[in-house]
Design a protein around this motif. Structure first.
Motif, PDB file in Angstrom:
ATOM      1  N   MET A 106       1.067  -1.421  -0.030  1.00  0.00           N
ATOM      2  CA  MET A 106      -0.019  -0.057   0.010  1.00  0.00           C
ATOM      3  C   MET A 106       0.670   1.205  -0.057  1.00  0.00           C
ATOM      4  N   GLN A 107       2.051   1.066   0.712  1.00  0.00           N
ATOM      5  CA  GLN A 107       2.921   2.402   0.551  1.00  0.00           C
ATOM      6  C   GLN A 107       3.447   2.574  -0.597  1.00  0.00           C
ATOM      7  N   ILE A 108       3.823   1.583  -1.350  1.00  0.00           N
ATOM      8  CA  ILE A 108       4.263   1.606  -2.667  1.00  0.00           C
ATOM      9  C   ILE A 108       3.354   2.312  -3.576  1.00  0.00           C
ATOM     10  N   LEU A 109       2.317   1.885  -3.453  1.00  0.00           N
ATOM     11  CA  LEU A 109       0.984   2.011  -4.462  1.00  0.00           C
ATOM     12  C   LEU A 109       0.835   3.441  -4.240  1.00  0.00           C
ATOM     13  N   LYS A 110       0.886   3.989  -3.047  1.00  0.00           N
ATOM     14  CA  LYS A 110       0.634   5.459  -2.560  1.00  0.00           C
ATOM     15  C   LYS A 110       1.629   6.559  -3.255  1.00  0.00           C
ATOM     16  N   PRO A 213      -8.307   0.465 -17.181  1.00  0.00           N
ATOM     17  CA  PRO A 213      -7.435   1.530 -17.591  1.00  0.00           C
ATOM     18  C   PRO A 213      -6.893   2.356 -16.408  1.00  0.00           C
ATOM     19  N   GLY A 214      -5.720   2.327 -16.288  1.00  0.00           N
ATOM     20  CA  GLY A 214      -5.086   3.161 -15.045  1.00  0.00           C
ATOM     21  C   GLY A 214      -4.491   2.074 -13.766  1.00  0.00           C
ATOM     22  N   GLY A 215      -5.246   0.848 -13.993  1.00  0.00           N
ATOM     23  CA  GLY A 215      -5.321   0.160 -12.962  1.00  0.00           C
ATOM     24  C   GLY A 215      -3.803  -0.689 -12.559  1.00  0.00           C
ATOM     25  N   PHE A 216      -3.410  -0.903 -11.460  1.00  0.00           N
ATOM     26  CA  PHE A 216      -2.102  -1.370 -11.109  1.00  0.00           C
ATOM     27  C   PHE A 216      -1.930  -3.034 -10.924  1.00  0.00           C
ATOM     28  N   PHE A 217      -0.889  -3.509 -11.381  1.00  0.00           N
ATOM     29  CA  PHE A 217      -0.712  -4.996 -11.033  1.00  0.00           C
ATOM     30  C   PHE A 217       0.642  -5.233 -10.236  1.00  0.00           C
ATOM     31  N   LEU A 218       0.620  -5.769  -9.283  1.00  0.00           N
ATOM     32  CA  LEU A 218       1.829  -6.061  -8.438  1.00  0.00           C
ATOM     33  C   LEU A 218       2.136  -7.534  -8.396  1.00  0.00           C
ATOM     34  N   TYR A 282       3.360  -0.846 -18.461  1.00  0.00           N
ATOM     35  CA  TYR A 282       4.183   0.076 -18.064  1.00  0.00           C
ATOM     36  C   TYR A 282       4.908  -0.299 -16.927  1.00  0.00           C
ATOM     37  N   VAL A 283       6.223  -0.236 -16.792  1.00  0.00           N
ATOM     38  CA  VAL A 283       6.766  -0.655 -15.557  1.00  0.00           C
ATOM     39  C   VAL A 283       7.090   0.262 -14.792  1.00  0.00           C
ATOM     40  N   HIS A 284       6.340   0.575 -13.557  1.00  0.00           N
ATOM     41  CA  HIS A 284       6.755   1.839 -12.801  1.00  0.00           C
ATOM     42  C   HIS A 284       7.967   1.523 -11.718  1.00  0.00           C
ATOM     43  N   ASP A 285       8.118   0.531 -11.445  1.00  0.00           N
ATOM     44  CA  ASP A 285       9.362   0.094 -10.594  1.00  0.00           C
ATOM     45  C   ASP A 285       9.667  -1.469 -10.491  1.00  0.00           C
ATOM     46  N   TYR A 286      10.835  -1.594 -10.330  1.00  0.00           N
ATOM     47  CA  TYR A 286      11.176  -3.132 -10.090  1.00  0.00           C
ATOM     48  C   TYR A 286      12.255  -3.231  -8.767  1.00  0.00           C
ATOM     49  N   LEU A 287      11.554  -3.441  -7.767  1.00  0.00           N
ATOM     50  CA  LEU A 287      12.230  -3.423  -6.283  1.00  0.00           C
ATOM     51  C   LEU A 287      12.868  -4.710  -5.705  1.00  0.00           C
ATOM     52  N   ASP A 292      11.879 -10.167  -5.397  1.00  0.00           N
ATOM     53  CA  ASP A 292      11.746  -8.692  -6.155  1.00  0.00           C
ATOM     54  C   ASP A 292      10.369  -8.515  -6.573  1.00  0.00           C
ATOM     55  N   LEU A 293       9.965  -7.112  -6.510  1.00  0.00           N
ATOM     56  CA  LEU A 293       8.526  -6.864  -6.521  1.00  0.00           C
ATOM     57  C   LEU A 293       8.457  -5.820  -8.031  1.00  0.00           C
TER      58      LEU A 293
END
Length: 314
Positions: A106-110, A213-218, A282-287, A292-293
């Protein structure tokens, strides 16, 4: 008595919140393990609830977290080896890890500007005993959906975790219960770590299909931590050369969960992971973490026009 307990909690909470994790990491012998995990569970729950209250305001509701998943079901999900069985099946560890995992996500999504207050539907693929998704029932009016290939986990969840729709899914898409563009958020913990490479792309496409559209996938993947834990030097050389490596259930180096359910442990290089997921999302981040997230977003309604944004990764 209740007032005194409340005053003590108010005094002790800042101390526990600040010092318990450093003590756990640096001086674990100072507090016996059962007591330490019990306290960490309480601190993790408090942190999660405080964050969600801050994000949701009066859209947050009080919930009972419910019962711990049975040992035989927990063993089917994300248990690396025999040494971790006792830890993973400890009730306080079970809840602590669920709160910590959800809070972290949730912190990452924020940070990615995902708005929980406007989300109407969230799904977990590979929900197991609902260790994670159960905690999102605190969002008032949210539609929550859990899916898993294991019918025993789903049957247990349907009986013991109310407020969530649970479905058994096949090893290959589609998810028959999920319509196009129907979820604001989908997450998959320790799922793409076990999906065979020949079906990986169709599952990534399926996640794209069901997201709005605009949704996130973790999604998490096996990274350098598990490579060091599980692979030999020869394995590492093959992984570097081929970009991928798979351990099946018959391999004694495979995780305990993989051996128990007849699955696979799937390793890919960073470049191969970015190619596979970045060709669709679209890759926002690769942690880099224990697992690895990947933080992914569906940007377009009409296919993958946004794939040019991924050139930096490929």
């Amino acid at each position: 008595m209740k007032r005194l307990r409340k005053m003590l909690n108010k005094l002790l909470w800042p101390i526990l919140n600040k010092f318990l994790w450093p003590i756990h990491n640096m001086f674990p012998w100072l507090i016996p393990y059962p007591r330490r995990i019990y306290l960490m569970h309480k601190v993790a729950r408090k942190r999660f609830n405080q964050f969600m209250k801050q994000r949701l305001g009066h859209f947050m509701v009080e919930i009972d977290p419910g019962p711990v998943g049975p040992k035989e079901l927990i063993l089917k999900t994300a248990v690396l080896g025999e040494k971790s069985v006792q830890e993973k099946t400890n009730p306080d560890y079970y809840f602590m890890s669920g709160y910590i995992g959800m809070l972290s996500w949730m912190q990452i999504l924020k940070r990615c500007s995902f708005n929980l207050r406007t989300a109407s539907a969230i799904m977990e693929l590979g929900c197991g005993s609902a260790r994670l998704i159960r905690h999102l029932r605190c969002i008032d009016g949210i539609r929550l959906v859990g899916a898993d290939v294991d019918p025993d986990n789903i049957a247990w969840c349907q009986l013991n975790v109310p407020g969530i729709e649970f479905n058994v899914n096949d090893l290959r898409p589609p998810l028959l219960f999920a319509e196009d563009n129907s979820f604001d958020l989908v997450f998959a913990a320790s799922v793409f770590t076990h999906i065979p490479l020949e079906t990986q792309h169709v599952w990534i496409e399926e996640m794209y299909r069901i997201l709005r559209p605009g949704g996130f996938f973790l999604a998490d993947v096996l990274g350098s931590y598990h490579q060091r834990q599980m692979l030999s030097r020869e394995d590492m050389d093959r992984l570097k050369k081929n970009g991928q490596l798979v351990l099946d259930a018959g391999d004694d180096r495979a995780s305990l969960s993989t051996q128990l359910i007849g699955s696979w442990d799937v390793f890919q290089t960073r470049q191969e992971v970015l190619r596979a997921f970045g060709s669709v999302f679209y890759v926002h981040d690769y942690l880099p973490r224990g697992l690895d997230l990947l933080v992914l977003q569906k940007l377009s309604l009409y296919g993958h026009e946004d794939s040019d944004k991924q050139e930096q990764w490929l």
